[in-house]
Scaffold this active site. Structure first.
Site, PDB file in Angstrom:
ATOM      1  N   PRO A  92       0.962  -1.124   0.185  1.00 22.35           N
ATOM      2  CA  PRO A  92      -0.264   0.271   0.133  1.00 22.35           C
ATOM      3  C   PRO A  92       0.887   1.176   0.174  1.00 22.35           C
ATOM      4  O   PRO A  92       1.886   0.757   0.490  1.00 22.35           O
ATOM      5  CB  PRO A  92      -1.171   0.137   1.562  1.00 22.35           C
ATOM      6  CG  PRO A  92      -0.080  -1.404   2.084  1.00 22.35           C
ATOM      7  CD  PRO A  92       1.202  -1.919   1.324  1.00 22.35           C
ATOM      8  N   ASN A  93       0.099   2.440  -0.757  1.00 28.17           N
ATOM      9  CA  ASN A  93       0.985   3.408  -0.898  1.00 28.17           C
ATOM     10  C   ASN A  93       2.352   3.945  -1.740  1.00 28.17           C
ATOM     11  O   ASN A  93       2.981   4.677  -1.996  1.00 28.17           O
ATOM     12  CB  ASN A  93       1.362   4.369   0.046  1.00 28.17           C
ATOM     13  CG  ASN A  93      -0.626   4.234   1.265  1.00 28.17           C
ATOM     14  OD1 ASN A  93      -1.338   4.736   0.959  1.00 28.17           O
ATOM     15  ND2 ASN A  93      -0.232   3.560   2.434  1.00 28.17           N
TER      16      ASN A  93
ATOM     17  N   ARG B  25       5.112  11.196  -2.363  1.00 29.28           N
ATOM     18  CA  ARG B  25       4.424  10.963  -1.169  1.00 29.28           C
ATOM     19  C   ARG B  25       6.063  11.250  -0.068  1.00 29.28           C
ATOM     20  O   ARG B  25       6.839   9.953   0.130  1.00 29.28           O
ATOM     21  CB  ARG B  25       4.039   9.088  -0.218  1.00 29.28           C
ATOM     22  CG  ARG B  25       3.726   9.126   0.965  1.00 29.28           C
ATOM     23  CD  ARG B  25       3.379   7.436   0.742  1.00 29.28           C
ATOM     24  NE  ARG B  25       2.930   7.232   1.751  1.00 29.28           N
ATOM     25  CZ  ARG B  25       3.856   6.533   2.960  1.00 29.28           C
ATOM     26  NH1 ARG B  25       3.957   5.015   2.233  1.00 29.28           N
ATOM     27  NH2 ARG B  25       3.558   5.656   3.726  1.00 29.28           N
TER      28      ARG B  25
ATOM     29  N   TYR C 262      10.413   8.806   1.550  1.00 30.77           N
ATOM     30  CA  TYR C 262      10.517   8.245   0.580  1.00 30.77           C
ATOM     31  C   TYR C 262      11.641   8.220  -0.220  1.00 30.77           C
ATOM     32  O   TYR C 262      11.350   7.431  -1.270  1.00 30.77           O
ATOM     33  CB  TYR C 262       9.441   7.222   0.760  1.00 30.77           C
ATOM     34  CG  TYR C 262       8.490   6.753   1.830  1.00 30.77           C
ATOM     35  CD1 TYR C 262       9.150   5.326   1.976  1.00 30.77           C
ATOM     36  CD2 TYR C 262       7.326   7.570   2.381  1.00 30.77           C
ATOM     37  CE1 TYR C 262       8.198   5.155   3.336  1.00 30.77           C
ATOM     38  CE2 TYR C 262       7.051   7.163   3.331  1.00 30.77           C
ATOM     39  CZ  TYR C 262       7.776   6.195   3.939  1.00 30.77           C
ATOM     40  OH  TYR C 262       6.600   5.735   4.952  1.00 30.77           O
TER      41      TYR C 262
ATOM     42  N   ASN D  23       7.839  -5.428  -0.404  1.00 32.05           N
ATOM     43  CA  ASN D  23       7.769  -4.161   0.618  1.00 32.05           C
ATOM     44  C   ASN D  23       5.992  -4.299   1.059  1.00 32.05           C
ATOM     45  O   ASN D  23       5.289  -3.898   0.051  1.00 32.05           O
ATOM     46  CB  ASN D  23       8.617  -3.284   0.387  1.00 32.05           C
ATOM     47  CG  ASN D  23       8.427  -1.706   0.560  1.00 32.05           C
ATOM     48  OD1 ASN D  23       7.548  -1.950   1.692  1.00 32.05           O
ATOM     49  ND2 ASN D  23       8.467  -1.023  -0.273  1.00 32.05           N
TER      50      ASN D  23
ATOM     51  N   ALA E 136       2.596  -0.632   5.094  1.00 33.25           N
ATOM     52  CA  ALA E 136       2.423  -0.623   6.841  1.00 33.25           C
ATOM     53  C   ALA E 136       1.314  -1.723   6.714  1.00 33.25           C
ATOM     54  O   ALA E 136       1.547  -2.010   8.229  1.00 33.25           O
ATOM     55  CB  ALA E 136       1.202   0.006   6.455  1.00 33.25           C
TER      56      ALA E 136
ATOM     57  N   HIS F   5       3.387  -4.282   9.377  1.00 36.71           N
ATOM     58  CA  HIS F   5       3.296  -4.196  11.100  1.00 36.71           C
ATOM     59  C   HIS F   5       1.930  -4.454  11.232  1.00 36.71           C
ATOM     60  O   HIS F   5       1.368  -4.861  12.544  1.00 36.71           O
ATOM     61  CB  HIS F   5       3.230  -2.926  11.170  1.00 36.71           C
ATOM     62  CG  HIS F   5       4.558  -2.130  10.892  1.00 36.71           C
ATOM     63  ND1 HIS F   5       6.112  -2.812  10.727  1.00 36.71           N
ATOM     64  CD2 HIS F   5       4.532  -1.360   9.485  1.00 36.71           C
ATOM     65  CE1 HIS F   5       6.608  -1.875   9.778  1.00 36.71           C
ATOM     66  NE2 HIS F   5       5.984  -0.691   9.338  1.00 36.71           N
TER      67      HIS F   5
ATOM     68  N   GLU G 114      12.257  -9.335   2.712  1.00 37.62           N
ATOM     69  CA  GLU G 114      11.042  -8.260   3.186  1.00 37.62           C
ATOM     70  C   GLU G 114      12.059  -7.301   3.385  1.00 37.62           C
ATOM     71  O   GLU G 114      13.498  -6.861   3.533  1.00 37.62           O
ATOM     72  CB  GLU G 114      10.857  -8.001   4.776  1.00 37.62           C
ATOM     73  CG  GLU G 114      10.276  -6.780   5.613  1.00 37.62           C
ATOM     74  CD  GLU G 114       9.870  -7.246   7.013  1.00 37.62           C
ATOM     75  OE1 GLU G 114       9.953  -6.178   7.435  1.00 37.62           O
ATOM     76  OE2 GLU G 114      10.197  -8.239   7.410  1.00 37.62           O
TER      77      GLU G 114
ATOM     78  N   HIS H 268      12.167  -2.496   2.909  1.00 45.39           N
ATOM     79  CA  HIS H 268      12.347  -1.207   2.977  1.00 45.39           C
ATOM     80  C   HIS H 268      11.837   0.138   3.050  1.00 45.39           C
ATOM     81  O   HIS H 268      13.578  -0.663   2.733  1.00 45.39           O
ATOM     82  CB  HIS H 268      11.605  -1.171   4.912  1.00 45.39           C
ATOM     83  CG  HIS H 268      10.919  -2.152   5.714  1.00 45.39           C
ATOM     84  ND1 HIS H 268       9.026  -2.043   5.406  1.00 45.39           N
ATOM     85  CD2 HIS H 268      10.798  -2.870   5.916  1.00 45.39           C
ATOM     86  CE1 HIS H 268       8.455  -2.939   5.952  1.00 45.39           C
ATOM     87  NE2 HIS H 268       9.792  -3.291   6.861  1.00 45.39           N
ATOM     88  N   LEU H 269      12.030   1.002   2.102  1.00 43.41           N
ATOM     89  CA  LEU H 269      13.052   1.924   1.769  1.00 43.41           C
ATOM     90  C   LEU H 269      13.836   2.971   3.378  1.00 43.41           C
ATOM     91  O   LEU H 269      14.576   3.517   2.941  1.00 43.41           O
ATOM     92  CB  LEU H 269      12.018   3.185   1.173  1.00 43.41           C
ATOM     93  CG  LEU H 269      11.630   2.232  -0.096  1.00 43.41           C
ATOM     94  CD1 LEU H 269      10.232   3.325  -1.154  1.00 43.41           C
ATOM     95  CD2 LEU H 269      12.671   2.016  -1.348  1.00 43.41           C
TER      96      LEU H 269
ATOM     97  N   ARG I 218      12.072   4.733  13.350  1.00 41.05           N
ATOM     98  CA  ARG I 218      10.783   5.480  12.932  1.00 41.05           C
ATOM     99  C   ARG I 218       9.525   4.744  14.392  1.00 41.05           C
ATOM    100  O   ARG I 218      10.421   4.097  15.053  1.00 41.05           O
ATOM    101  CB  ARG I 218      10.018   5.213  11.605  1.00 41.05           C
ATOM    102  CG  ARG I 218      10.791   5.470  10.410  1.00 41.05           C
ATOM    103  CD  ARG I 218      10.598   5.765   8.954  1.00 41.05           C
ATOM    104  NE  ARG I 218       9.642   6.410   8.814  1.00 41.05           N
ATOM    105  CZ  ARG I 218       8.292   6.215   7.933  1.00 41.05           C
ATOM    106  NH1 ARG I 218       9.265   5.535   7.854  1.00 41.05           N
ATOM    107  NH2 ARG I 218       7.812   6.292   7.735  1.00 41.05           N
TER     108      ARG I 218
ATOM    109  N   ARG J 226       6.044   0.411  13.994  1.00 41.60           N
ATOM    110  CA  ARG J 226       6.996   0.140  12.517  1.00 41.60           C
ATOM    111  C   ARG J 226       7.990  -0.783  12.454  1.00 41.60           C
ATOM    112  O   ARG J 226       9.329  -1.419  11.967  1.00 41.60           O
ATOM    113  CB  ARG J 226       7.520   1.385  12.292  1.00 41.60           C
ATOM    114  CG  ARG J 226       6.670   2.427  11.469  1.00 41.60           C
ATOM    115  CD  ARG J 226       7.125   2.981  10.548  1.00 41.60           C
ATOM    116  NE  ARG J 226       5.757   4.316  10.211  1.00 41.60           N
ATOM    117  CZ  ARG J 226       5.552   4.166   9.117  1.00 41.60           C
ATOM    118  NH1 ARG J 226       5.313   3.273   8.544  1.00 41.60           N
ATOM    119  NH2 ARG J 226       4.494   5.720   8.868  1.00 41.60           N
TER     120      ARG J 226
END
Length: 147
Positions: free
Chosen positions: A10-11, A18, A23, A74, A77, A80, A98, A100-101, A107, A111
């Site tokens: 998502p996103n 964004r 990111y 990736n 959200a 989590h 897995e 993540h950028l 964070r 997360r």
């Protein structure tokens, strides 16, 4: 030829616009081009998919069995929150990395929890778009070792 499925959750379709301070300005199309070019240099076929739907990501994981040699995920959200994605990964018995950028450990506290990491081969985070070729290399190294 090694076949890798790269799934984005998502996103991630909003990359480049964004929260660029988190990111970056690289778009998802840029990431896909980077991965395809890297795959070409490493002799890997790359399939690429993005969905904002948890169910579509689960369907893609299920469909990967017998088609792809491994998955780079990736999950955004959903990392989590999604026990369903974790179960799907466990069910197909393919190596998953897995990704993540951003550095999720630097964070918000929520997360820091990952359901995906519990069933993943490993986790790469914090390197922006450069994390994708790193994940491809790690996955291909794992596959070549026959582990």
């Amino acid at each position: 030829m090694t076949s890798i499925l790269i799934l984005n959750g998502p996103n991630l379709n909003l990359l480049g616009t964004r929260q660029p301070e988190v990111y970056g300005r690289t778009t998802l199309a840029d990431v896909e081009a980077l991965c395809r070019a890297h795959g070409d240099t490493r002799g890997a076929k790359v399939a690429f998919m993005q969905s904002n739907s948890e169910g579509a990501l689960i369907d893609a994981i299920h469909a990967a069995k017998g088609v792809h040699d491994g998955i780079i995920l990736n999950a955004g959200a959903y990392t989590h929150t999604s026990i369903a994605l974790m179960d799907a990964i466990s069910s197909v018995e393919l190596p998953v990395i897995e990704l993540h950028l951003s550095n999720v450990h630097a964070r918000e506290d929520f997360r820091h929890v990952s359901y995906i990491a519990r069933v993943a081969l490993g986790v790469i985070c914090g390197f922006g778009a450069a994390g994708y070729p790193l994940a491809m290399d790690a996955l291909m190294g794992h596959l070549a070792a026959g582990s």
